[in-house]
Design a protein around this motif. Sequence first.
Motif, PDB file in Angstrom:
ATOM      1  N   PHE A  37       0.857  -1.179   0.000  1.00  0.00           N
ATOM      2  CA  PHE A  37       0.000   0.000   0.000  1.00  0.00           C
ATOM      3  C   PHE A  37       0.897   1.235   0.000  1.00  0.00           C
ATOM      4  CE2 PHE A  37      -4.190  -1.821   1.061  1.00  0.00           C
ATOM      5  CZ  PHE A  37      -3.805  -3.106   1.414  1.00  0.00           C
ATOM      6  N   ARG A  38       0.314   2.370  -0.319  1.00  0.00           N
ATOM      7  CA  ARG A  38       1.068   3.617  -0.224  1.00  0.00           C
ATOM      8  C   ARG A  38       0.136   4.725   0.254  1.00  0.00           C
ATOM      9  NH1 ARG A  38       2.319   4.584  -6.689  1.00  0.00           N
ATOM     10  NH2 ARG A  38       0.162   5.023  -7.339  1.00  0.00           N
ATOM     11  N   GLN A  39       0.756   5.727   0.844  1.00  0.00           N
ATOM     12  CA  GLN A  39      -0.020   6.846   1.377  1.00  0.00           C
ATOM     13  C   GLN A  39       0.792   8.124   1.260  1.00  0.00           C
ATOM     14  OE1 GLN A  39      -1.430   6.336   5.410  1.00  0.00           O
ATOM     15  NE2 GLN A  39      -3.131   7.744   5.047  1.00  0.00           N
ATOM     16  N   SER A  40       0.151   9.125   0.674  1.00  0.00           N
ATOM     17  CA  SER A  40       0.746  10.452   0.573  1.00  0.00           C
ATOM     18  C   SER A  40       0.075  11.353   1.594  1.00  0.00           C
ATOM     19  CB  SER A  40       0.531  11.018  -0.838  1.00  0.00           C
ATOM     20  OG  SER A  40       1.080  10.167  -1.803  1.00  0.00           O
ATOM     21  N   PRO A  41       0.751  12.426   1.998  1.00  0.00           N
ATOM     22  CA  PRO A  41       0.161  13.341   2.975  1.00  0.00           C
ATOM     23  C   PRO A  41      -1.198  13.855   2.510  1.00  0.00           C
ATOM     24  CG  PRO A  41       2.489  13.817   2.699  1.00  0.00           C
ATOM     25  CD  PRO A  41       2.137  12.800   1.661  1.00  0.00           C
ATOM     26  N   GLY A  42      -2.190  13.775   3.388  1.00  0.00           N
ATOM     27  CA  GLY A  42      -3.518  14.273   3.075  1.00  0.00           C
ATOM     28  C   GLY A  42      -4.370  13.336   2.250  1.00  0.00           C
ATOM     29  N   GLU A  44      -5.819   9.171   1.458  1.00  0.00           N
ATOM     30  CA  GLU A  44      -6.079   7.889   2.079  1.00  0.00           C
ATOM     31  C   GLU A  44      -5.036   6.864   1.631  1.00  0.00           C
ATOM     32  OE1 GLU A  44     -10.933   8.119   2.634  1.00  0.00           O
ATOM     33  OE2 GLU A  44     -10.041   6.579   1.360  1.00  0.00           O
ATOM     34  N   ARG A  45      -4.896   5.840   2.452  1.00  0.00           N
ATOM     35  CA  ARG A  45      -3.979   4.761   2.083  1.00  0.00           C
ATOM     36  C   ARG A  45      -4.527   4.052   0.844  1.00  0.00           C
ATOM     37  NH1 ARG A  45      -0.984   1.545   6.767  1.00  0.00           N
ATOM     38  NH2 ARG A  45      -0.582   3.754   7.182  1.00  0.00           N
ATOM     39  N   GLU A  46      -3.648   3.825  -0.117  1.00  0.00           N
ATOM     40  CA  GLU A  46      -4.040   3.273  -1.418  1.00  0.00           C
ATOM     41  C   GLU A  46      -3.410   1.909  -1.612  1.00  0.00           C
ATOM     42  OE1 GLU A  46      -3.454   4.455  -6.153  1.00  0.00           O
ATOM     43  OE2 GLU A  46      -2.080   5.225  -4.647  1.00  0.00           O
ATOM     44  N   TRP A  47      -4.214   0.946  -2.013  1.00  0.00           N
ATOM     45  CA  TRP A  47      -3.681  -0.360  -2.349  1.00  0.00           C
ATOM     46  C   TRP A  47      -2.875  -0.279  -3.642  1.00  0.00           C
ATOM     47  CZ3 TRP A  47      -5.310  -3.334  -6.705  1.00  0.00           C
ATOM     48  CH2 TRP A  47      -4.722  -4.592  -6.788  1.00  0.00           C
ATOM     49  N   VAL A  48      -1.719  -0.946  -3.674  1.00  0.00           N
ATOM     50  CA  VAL A  48      -0.834  -0.930  -4.834  1.00  0.00           C
ATOM     51  C   VAL A  48      -0.742  -2.294  -5.497  1.00  0.00           C
ATOM     52  CG1 VAL A  48       1.541  -0.550  -5.614  1.00  0.00           C
ATOM     53  CG2 VAL A  48       0.538   0.966  -3.884  1.00  0.00           C
ATOM     54  N   SER A  49      -0.517  -3.329  -4.678  1.00  0.00           N
ATOM     55  CA  SER A  49      -0.272  -4.642  -5.268  1.00  0.00           C
ATOM     56  C   SER A  49      -0.543  -5.732  -4.245  1.00  0.00           C
ATOM     57  CB  SER A  49       1.166  -4.742  -5.765  1.00  0.00           C
ATOM     58  OG  SER A  49       1.390  -5.962  -6.444  1.00  0.00           O
TER      59      SER A  49
END
Length: 128
Positions: A37-42, A44-49
């Motif tokens: 998963f990945r998350q950028s400031p501001g 939501e956490r995003e599923w990647v793989s």
Amino acid sequence: EVQLVESGGGLVQAGGSLRLSCVASGIAFDDYAIGWFRQSPGKEREWVSFISASDGYTNYTDSVKGRFTISRDNAKNTAYLQMNSLKAEDTAAYYCAADVWGRTEATMTFLPYEYEYWGQGTQVTVSS
């Protein structure tokens, strides 16, 4: 104690590559699916793989298909995320997570709350 430890993040120019690693301890690693998963400031956490525990099934969010490759080495209790052709929009903190129910394609999940264990994250910054 269960631990997932990510490494391999850093600063890279657009078009470059990084390989993230996720080393697990305290679990029977080959019983668990691994998600990145990945998350950028501001945001939501995003599923990647995703990679399943038992049938080798993998899946990717559309924005990384063809650029990222997930893999695992059960002998080393380690999962990897090879990231090529990196873009500025890939900049984020990257997390690996383990899901005991994601054994096959049929049971894969991209929902963060369905993962039992999480690492602390590793920062990836892509400069344009």
